[in-house]
Design an enzyme around this catalytic site. Structure first.
Site, PDB file in Angstrom:
ATOM      1  N   LYS A 117       0.820  -1.215   0.000  1.00 34.71           N
ATOM      2  CA  LYS A 117       0.000   0.000   0.000  1.00 34.71           C
ATOM      3  C   LYS A 117       0.857   1.270   0.000  1.00 34.71           C
ATOM      4  O   LYS A 117       0.423   2.311  -0.489  1.00 34.71           O
ATOM      5  CB  LYS A 117      -0.919   0.037   1.217  1.00 34.71           C
ATOM      6  CG  LYS A 117      -1.742  -1.220   1.481  1.00 34.71           C
ATOM      7  CD  LYS A 117      -2.837  -1.431   0.460  1.00 34.71           C
ATOM      8  CE  LYS A 117      -3.978  -2.313   0.896  1.00 34.71           C
ATOM      9  NZ  LYS A 117      -3.713  -3.739   1.074  1.00 34.71           N
TER      10      LYS A 117
HETATM   11  C1  LIG Z   1      -4.385  -4.837   0.645  1.00 35.42           C
HETATM   12  C2  LIG Z   1      -3.636  -6.102   0.640  1.00 35.42           C
HETATM   13  C3  LIG Z   1      -3.962  -7.141  -0.235  1.00 35.42           C
HETATM   14  C4  LIG Z   1      -5.143  -7.059  -1.175  1.00 35.42           C
HETATM   15  O1  LIG Z   1      -4.969  -6.073  -2.155  1.00 35.42           O
HETATM   16  P1  LIG Z   1      -6.243  -5.534  -2.978  1.00 35.42           P
HETATM   17  O2  LIG Z   1      -5.722  -4.410  -3.781  1.00 35.42           O
HETATM   18  O3  LIG Z   1      -7.225  -5.082  -1.932  1.00 35.42           O
HETATM   19  O4  LIG Z   1      -6.761  -6.669  -3.768  1.00 35.42           O
HETATM   20  C5  LIG Z   1      -3.168  -8.271  -0.247  1.00 35.42           C
HETATM   21  N1  LIG Z   1      -2.121  -8.395   0.595  1.00 35.42           N
HETATM   22  C6  LIG Z   1      -1.790  -7.421   1.471  1.00 35.42           C
HETATM   23  C7  LIG Z   1      -0.641  -7.638   2.388  1.00 35.42           C
HETATM   24  C8  LIG Z   1      -2.522  -6.255   1.516  1.00 35.42           C
HETATM   25  O5  LIG Z   1      -2.179  -5.299   2.386  1.00 35.42           O
END
Ligand SMILES: *Cc1c(COP(=O)(O)O)cnc(C)c1O
Length: 466
Positions: A112
């Site tokens: 993120k």
């Molecule tokens: C947010 C997240 C996901 C999922 O990603 P999306 O974009 O919501 O599909 C998978 N793994 C981790 C560690 C995340 O933080």
């Protein structure tokens, strides 16, 4: 570049407008009016660029006139300068076919950060230009919250209210949010699941008593700018593996369908992606939707991969729109049906469109643990549970073995030490950059899972908009 809503009734906006708006006013999500496309020669010329320069090149068509090329490059350098690895998103070989793309070298240890570090800077730039302010309301299953809070803490003109499901995020995830001390940061733990929290956020965007007083913005992956920033690492990794002269596949641990949708965007832009594997845990609505067209939400079962404990994947709407003929009115009706019944069938056009690029796989907790073990035994790599689910799907793939598969490593294993220790006997240590996380004091409000309680809290604590 102009952006339109998936539900066809919100005004078209430019990049600055969609960045500040988040969700469209008709309840839909913004997408570019058409996909920009690079030629093979343009993609070839991107090979070997430093990450920030590549990012500015890949994002330029989406940003349009909202920033000059120099401004965009300066923001990318600032955002990616905070990563602890020079390559920003290094690619690691597991064996001759399987690769890991490490996306966790940012300040809060999950992918993120790649998008949110940039988004925080975009907010600050656009708000100071407009002399206005933004109240960000977000819901997190763990990693978005910490990354968003780190990205906006102390920034001018922005205030953030972050909801997380009480008791359903890991200790590291929670502390990364609740120990940040900045007057513009507010954490709220609500009773319920991530889906409940997300539904409240969506409701607040549509609540005129709130939108008339506050300029409400989003940091969830409904915000287009986040998906845009994630497109870059698909380019970075595919170029290293020989694109545009070689096809590459990706396996993506998926929850809200943002990360894997960025891969779809990369493919529309001309990157030769053979396949996108949507890897889910036992909360498998997307696996069911992609394998037999059944998009129906069950109840959320908590797992060791909490960022994927989701039954309603907001960004899936973007794919349904793009694959289903871009008919906003028809999609709005389909989505309203889903919101009422928590279930819908994909149309034939949507299923066929999705099947051209996507496949899916579901991984249960035992398979997840075995996958962590496999990576450790065969490649000496310690994976977090989310990444392990992606790798399990990649190892099970029946694609032509000549096509390399890149699994997106979405979080640092130290964010989920218990699951990693159970599988490998090793307790991964937190990297030094997170500091004395367990010594700092936590501050957060605890609220019942009721929209009114959250609305009252935000009204009482937020600054009215400028
Ligand atoms: C947010 C997240 C996901 C999922 O990603 P999306 O974009 O919501 O599909 C998978 N793994 C981790 C560690 C995340 O933080």
């Amino acid at each position: 570049m102009e952006y339109i809503s998936t539900r066809g009734r919100a005004p078209a906006l430019d990049f600055e407008g969609v960045t500040l708006a988040g969700l469209a006013s008709d309840g839909g999500l913004y997408l570019p009016r058409e996909w920009p496309r690079f030629t093979e020669a343009e993609i070839t010329a991107m090979a070997g660029l430093p990450y920030a320069e590549l990012a500015a090149k890949v994002m330029a068509p989406f940003v349009g006139d909202s920033l000059t090329q120099d401004e965009l490059l300066a923001l990318c350098r600032q955002a990616y300068g905070r990563f602890s690895h020079d390559a920003v998103t290094p690619l690691v070989e597991l064996n001759e076919r399987q690769w890991l793309l490490e996306l966790f070298h940012g300040p809060t240890l999950a992918f993120k950060d790649v998008a949110l570090q940039l988004l925080g800077l975009l907010f600050e730039t656009f708000l100071s230009r407009r002399k206005s302010s933004l109240t960000i309301i977000g819901a997190t299953s763990g990693d978005t919250g910490s990354a968003a809070i780190d990205a906006v803490a102390g920034r001018e003109g922005v205030e953030i209210f972050m909801l997380h499901p009480n008791g359903r995020v890991s200790d590291v995830q929670r502390r990364q949010m609740t120990t940040v001390r900045a007057p513009n940061v507010h954490n709220i733990a609500i009773d319920g699941s991530f889906d409940d929290a997300q539904a409240m956020v969506k409701r607040m965007f549509a609540d005129q008593t709130m939108t008339s007083r506050f300029n409400i913005g989003a940091v969830n992956s409904i915000n287009w700018a986040r998906l845009m920033a994630q497109v870059v690492y698909y380019f970075a990794s595919a170029l290293q593996l020989g694109a545009p002269n070689r096809q590459v596949a990706f396996s993506v641990p998926t929850g809200n369908f943002g990360d894997v949708f960025a891969g779809y965007v990369a493919a529309q832009m001309g990157l030769p992606i053979k396949q996108l594997i949507v890897a889910t845990n036992i909360n498998d609505i997307l696996h069911r939707a992609l394998s037999d067209g059944d998009y129906s939400a069950g109840t959320v079962t908590p797992t060791a991969a909490p960022s994927m404990d989701i039954q309603v994947s907001s960004n899936f709407e973007r794919l349904l729109f793009d694959c289903g003929g871009r008919d906003g009115a028809a999609l709005a009706e389909q989505m309203h049906g889903f919101e009422a019944k928590k279930a819908m069938q994909l149309t034939n056009a949507q299923r066929e469109g999705a099947a051209r690029l996507f496949t899916s796989a579901r991984t249960d907790p035992d398979e997840m643990s075995r996958s962590i073990r496999w990576a450790y035994d065969h490649a000496g790599q310690v994976l977090d549970p989310h990444t392990a689910i992606g790798l399990h799907a990649a190892l099970a793939s029946d694609l032509d073995p000549a096509v390399p598969i890149v699994t997106l490593a979405t979080a640092h294993p130290a964010k989920f030490p218990d699951a990693v220790e159970r599988a490998t006997g090793i307790r991964p240590a937190l990297p030094a950059r997170v500091g004395d996380l367990f010594a700092r004091e936590e501050v957060f409000a605890e609220l019942p899972g009721e929209y009114e309680a959250v609305r009252e809290f935000v009204s009482a604590h937020a600054e009215p908009s400028r």
